[in-house]
Design a protein around this motif. Structure first.
Motif, PDB file in Angstrom:
ATOM      1  N   GLU A 151       0.778  -1.303   0.046  1.00 42.05           N
ATOM      2  CA  GLU A 151       0.583  -0.257   0.259  1.00 42.05           C
ATOM      3  C   GLU A 151       0.807   1.435  -0.056  1.00 42.05           C
ATOM      4  O   GLU A 151       0.569   2.661  -0.354  1.00 42.05           O
ATOM      5  CB  GLU A 151      -1.118   0.150   1.229  1.00 42.05           C
ATOM      6  CG  GLU A 151      -2.035  -1.424   1.466  1.00 42.05           C
ATOM      7  CD  GLU A 151      -3.444  -0.963   0.142  1.00 42.05           C
ATOM      8  OE1 GLU A 151      -3.200   0.310  -0.223  1.00 42.05           O
ATOM      9  OE2 GLU A 151      -4.289  -1.520   0.540  1.00 42.05           O
ATOM     10  N   PHE A 152       2.074   1.171   0.416  1.00 36.51           N
ATOM     11  CA  PHE A 152       2.785   1.929   0.934  1.00 36.51           C
ATOM     12  C   PHE A 152       3.890   2.343  -0.463  1.00 36.51           C
ATOM     13  O   PHE A 152       5.024   3.247  -0.290  1.00 36.51           O
ATOM     14  CB  PHE A 152       3.780   2.649   2.356  1.00 36.51           C
ATOM     15  CG  PHE A 152       2.374   2.337   3.591  1.00 36.51           C
ATOM     16  CD1 PHE A 152       1.712   3.325   3.775  1.00 36.51           C
ATOM     17  CD2 PHE A 152       2.635   1.053   3.524  1.00 36.51           C
ATOM     18  CE1 PHE A 152       0.382   3.384   4.444  1.00 36.51           C
ATOM     19  CE2 PHE A 152       1.486   1.485   4.875  1.00 36.51           C
ATOM     20  CZ  PHE A 152       0.712   2.783   4.551  1.00 36.51           C
ATOM     21  N   ALA A 153       4.041   1.161  -1.438  1.00 41.62           N
ATOM     22  CA  ALA A 153       5.483   1.216  -2.530  1.00 41.62           C
ATOM     23  C   ALA A 153       5.594   2.448  -3.197  1.00 41.62           C
ATOM     24  O   ALA A 153       6.867   2.528  -3.216  1.00 41.62           O
ATOM     25  CB  ALA A 153       5.340   0.403  -3.778  1.00 41.62           C
ATOM     26  N   LYS A 154       5.313   3.106  -2.995  1.00 40.79           N
ATOM     27  CA  LYS A 154       4.699   4.824  -3.567  1.00 40.79           C
ATOM     28  C   LYS A 154       5.675   5.597  -2.573  1.00 40.79           C
ATOM     29  O   LYS A 154       6.939   7.011  -2.816  1.00 40.79           O
ATOM     30  CB  LYS A 154       4.638   4.907  -4.168  1.00 40.79           C
ATOM     31  CG  LYS A 154       2.612   5.522  -3.787  1.00 40.79           C
ATOM     32  CD  LYS A 154       2.265   6.420  -4.639  1.00 40.79           C
ATOM     33  CE  LYS A 154       0.732   6.535  -3.786  1.00 40.79           C
ATOM     34  NZ  LYS A 154      -0.186   6.782  -5.314  1.00 40.79           N
ATOM     35  N   PHE A 155       5.449   5.119  -1.580  1.00 39.14           N
ATOM     36  CA  PHE A 155       6.645   6.151  -0.246  1.00 39.14           C
ATOM     37  C   PHE A 155       7.704   5.006   0.370  1.00 39.14           C
ATOM     38  O   PHE A 155       9.001   5.214   0.544  1.00 39.14           O
ATOM     39  CB  PHE A 155       5.440   5.822   0.839  1.00 39.14           C
ATOM     40  CG  PHE A 155       4.860   6.717   0.048  1.00 39.14           C
ATOM     41  CD1 PHE A 155       4.893   8.606   0.163  1.00 39.14           C
ATOM     42  CD2 PHE A 155       3.492   6.539   0.134  1.00 39.14           C
ATOM     43  CE1 PHE A 155       3.266   9.364   0.037  1.00 39.14           C
ATOM     44  CE2 PHE A 155       2.249   7.343  -0.543  1.00 39.14           C
ATOM     45  CZ  PHE A 155       2.038   8.521  -0.365  1.00 39.14           C
ATOM     46  N   PHE A 156       8.066   3.827  -0.390  1.00 38.35           N
ATOM     47  CA  PHE A 156       9.394   3.120  -0.473  1.00 38.35           C
ATOM     48  C   PHE A 156      10.716   4.206   0.324  1.00 38.35           C
ATOM     49  O   PHE A 156      11.549   4.153   0.713  1.00 38.35           O
ATOM     50  CB  PHE A 156       9.643   2.291  -0.625  1.00 38.35           C
ATOM     51  CG  PHE A 156       8.700   0.577  -0.097  1.00 38.35           C
ATOM     52  CD1 PHE A 156       7.470   1.400   0.544  1.00 38.35           C
ATOM     53  CD2 PHE A 156       8.456  -0.611  -1.314  1.00 38.35           C
ATOM     54  CE1 PHE A 156       7.119   0.227   1.218  1.00 38.35           C
ATOM     55  CE2 PHE A 156       7.697  -1.093  -0.782  1.00 38.35           C
ATOM     56  CZ  PHE A 156       7.058  -1.219   0.340  1.00 38.35           C
ATOM     57  N   GLU A 157      10.851   5.313  -1.017  1.00 41.91           N
ATOM     58  CA  GLU A 157      12.142   5.795  -0.720  1.00 41.91           C
ATOM     59  C   GLU A 157      12.124   7.173  -0.056  1.00 41.91           C
ATOM     60  O   GLU A 157      12.608   8.264  -0.525  1.00 41.91           O
ATOM     61  CB  GLU A 157      12.780   5.862  -2.159  1.00 41.91           C
ATOM     62  CG  GLU A 157      12.446   4.310  -2.783  1.00 41.91           C
ATOM     63  CD  GLU A 157      13.828   4.703  -3.874  1.00 41.91           C
ATOM     64  OE1 GLU A 157      14.750   5.722  -4.543  1.00 41.91           O
ATOM     65  OE2 GLU A 157      13.990   3.320  -4.687  1.00 41.91           O
ATOM     66  N   ASN A 158      10.801   7.461   0.503  1.00 44.42           N
ATOM     67  CA  ASN A 158      10.027   8.778   1.210  1.00 44.42           C
ATOM     68  C   ASN A 158      11.341   9.261   2.482  1.00 44.42           C
ATOM     69  O   ASN A 158      11.237   7.731   2.731  1.00 44.42           O
ATOM     70  CB  ASN A 158       9.040   9.075   0.972  1.00 44.42           C
ATOM     71  CG  ASN A 158       8.283  10.701   1.888  1.00 44.42           C
ATOM     72  OD1 ASN A 158       9.016  10.394   2.764  1.00 44.42           O
ATOM     73  ND2 ASN A 158       7.960  10.979   1.458  1.00 44.42           N
ATOM     74  N   ASN A 159      11.353   9.503   1.853  1.00 42.10           N
ATOM     75  CA  ASN A 159      12.803  10.628   3.269  1.00 42.10           C
ATOM     76  C   ASN A 159      11.776  10.531   5.067  1.00 42.10           C
ATOM     77  O   ASN A 159      12.669   9.677   6.082  1.00 42.10           O
ATOM     78  CB  ASN A 159      13.511  11.340   3.491  1.00 42.10           C
ATOM     79  CG  ASN A 159      14.975  11.417   2.600  1.00 42.10           C
ATOM     80  OD1 ASN A 159      15.148   9.748   2.356  1.00 42.10           O
ATOM     81  ND2 ASN A 159      15.292  12.564   2.077  1.00 42.10           N
ATOM     82  N   ASP A 160      10.746  10.793   4.684  1.00 44.97           N
ATOM     83  CA  ASP A 160      10.293  10.983   6.592  1.00 44.97           C
ATOM     84  C   ASP A 160       9.867   9.470   6.016  1.00 44.97           C
ATOM     85  O   ASP A 160      10.090   8.738   7.275  1.00 44.97           O
ATOM     86  CB  ASP A 160       9.303  11.805   5.792  1.00 44.97           C
ATOM     87  CG  ASP A 160       9.430  12.761   5.607  1.00 44.97           C
ATOM     88  OD1 ASP A 160      10.392  13.272   6.631  1.00 44.97           O
ATOM     89  OD2 ASP A 160       8.464  13.558   5.962  1.00 44.97           O
ATOM     90  N   PHE A 161       9.050   8.700   5.155  1.00 50.22           N
ATOM     91  CA  PHE A 161       8.893   7.226   5.549  1.00 50.22           C
ATOM     92  C   PHE A 161       9.870   5.717   5.933  1.00 50.22           C
ATOM     93  O   PHE A 161       9.344   5.739   6.964  1.00 50.22           O
ATOM     94  CB  PHE A 161       8.489   6.540   4.235  1.00 50.22           C
ATOM     95  CG  PHE A 161       7.815   5.248   3.715  1.00 50.22           C
ATOM     96  CD1 PHE A 161       6.095   4.461   4.440  1.00 50.22           C
ATOM     97  CD2 PHE A 161       7.948   3.901   4.078  1.00 50.22           C
ATOM     98  CE1 PHE A 161       5.964   3.774   5.001  1.00 50.22           C
ATOM     99  CE2 PHE A 161       7.585   2.420   4.028  1.00 50.22           C
ATOM    100  CZ  PHE A 161       6.707   2.148   4.302  1.00 50.22           C
ATOM    101  N   ILE A 162      11.179   6.222   5.562  1.00 49.92           N
ATOM    102  CA  ILE A 162      12.382   5.329   5.826  1.00 49.92           C
ATOM    103  C   ILE A 162      12.685   6.517   7.348  1.00 49.92           C
ATOM    104  O   ILE A 162      12.463   5.127   8.614  1.00 49.92           O
ATOM    105  CB  ILE A 162      13.686   5.548   4.735  1.00 49.92           C
ATOM    106  CG1 ILE A 162      13.490   5.339   3.320  1.00 49.92           C
ATOM    107  CG2 ILE A 162      14.428   5.585   4.871  1.00 49.92           C
ATOM    108  CD1 ILE A 162      13.707   6.171   2.231  1.00 49.92           C
ATOM    109  N   ALA A 163      12.980   6.698   7.600  1.00 49.48           N
ATOM    110  CA  ALA A 163      12.909   7.546   8.927  1.00 49.48           C
ATOM    111  C   ALA A 163      11.753   6.495  10.235  1.00 49.48           C
ATOM    112  O   ALA A 163      11.747   6.215  10.840  1.00 49.48           O
ATOM    113  CB  ALA A 163      12.788   8.473   9.268  1.00 49.48           C
ATOM    114  N   ILE A 164      10.712   6.942   9.982  1.00 49.08           N
ATOM    115  CA  ILE A 164       9.542   6.514  10.222  1.00 49.08           C
ATOM    116  C   ILE A 164       9.167   4.621  10.358  1.00 49.08           C
ATOM    117  O   ILE A 164       9.880   4.125  11.594  1.00 49.08           O
ATOM    118  CB  ILE A 164       8.109   6.519  10.311  1.00 49.08           C
ATOM    119  CG1 ILE A 164       7.783   8.590   9.988  1.00 49.08           C
ATOM    120  CG2 ILE A 164       6.751   5.727  10.340  1.00 49.08           C
ATOM    121  CD1 ILE A 164       6.616   9.003   9.537  1.00 49.08           C
ATOM    122  N   THR A 165      10.131   4.079   9.537  1.00 49.64           N
ATOM    123  CA  THR A 165       9.703   2.331   9.367  1.00 49.64           C
ATOM    124  C   THR A 165      11.109   1.890  10.119  1.00 49.64           C
ATOM    125  O   THR A 165      11.384   0.128   9.243  1.00 49.64           O
ATOM    126  CB  THR A 165       9.302   2.399   8.253  1.00 49.64           C
ATOM    127  OG1 THR A 165      10.545   2.567   7.205  1.00 49.64           O
ATOM    128  CG2 THR A 165       8.114   2.315   7.822  1.00 49.64           C
TER     129      THR A 165
END
Length: 166
Positions: A151-165
């Motif tokens: 569901e979050f595939a397009k966020f996998f390279e987003n810096n905020d997403f990476i920091a959260i996960t």
């Protein structure tokens, strides 16, 4: 589930017309199902008709697990809970799902995670990041789930997403 069914079996024998017993049995079965409800569970739901909103709630859970999302939405009705919201998301009713989650107004990590999924499905990056951050802060196990959730595939390279996960 087996121990609950074993525990309730004498109740079926002693009170075969008590709708409360029939509400408890399929509800317990519904929470542990990995496949659609067996015939015995379906019969118990029929016997529980009229025992209250709990019967429809339990039918909604079985409908989700059976892949009948429209029926699940119908069974949950006006219920403002995560399962009702999930049924709406799965049925493609993102706006209704979000209304239910906002009306529930609980500090529940699953509610925030589902709001993040809705954000991803509606291209709202802010909703994804804010809700995912909240879900992961309440329950760290959501970090690993989100990191691989397509569901979050397009966020996998987003810096905020990476920091959260992380």
């Amino acid at each position: 589930m087996d121990s609950t069914i074993t525990t309730l079996s004498p109740a079926f024998t002693l009170c075969p017309t008590d709708a409360t017993i029939f509400t408890t049995f399929p509800g317990t079965a519904a929470e542990t199902l990995t496949e659609p409800a067996p015939a015995a569970g379906a019969a118990a739901f029929g016997a529980a008709t009229g025992a209250g909103d709990e019967v429809n709630y339990n039918k909604g859970i079985v409908a989700i697990k059976s892949g009948d999302y429209a029926a699940a939405v119908n069974y949950f009705g006006q219920c403002n809970c995560v399962n009702a919201a999930l049924a709406n998301v799965l049925a493609g009713n993102n706006n209704e799902a979000l209304k239910k989650l906002n009306a529930e107004n609980k500090e529940c990590p699953m509610s925030y995670y589902l709001k993040a999924v809705i954000g991803a499905r509606t291209n709202d990056a802010t909703a994804v990041i804010e809700n995912l951050r909240k879900a992961c802060s309440l329950d760290g196990s959501f970090k690993q789930l989100a990191a691989t959730d397509m569901e979050f595939a397009k966020f996998f390279e987003n810096n905020d997403f990476i920091a959260i996960t992380k």
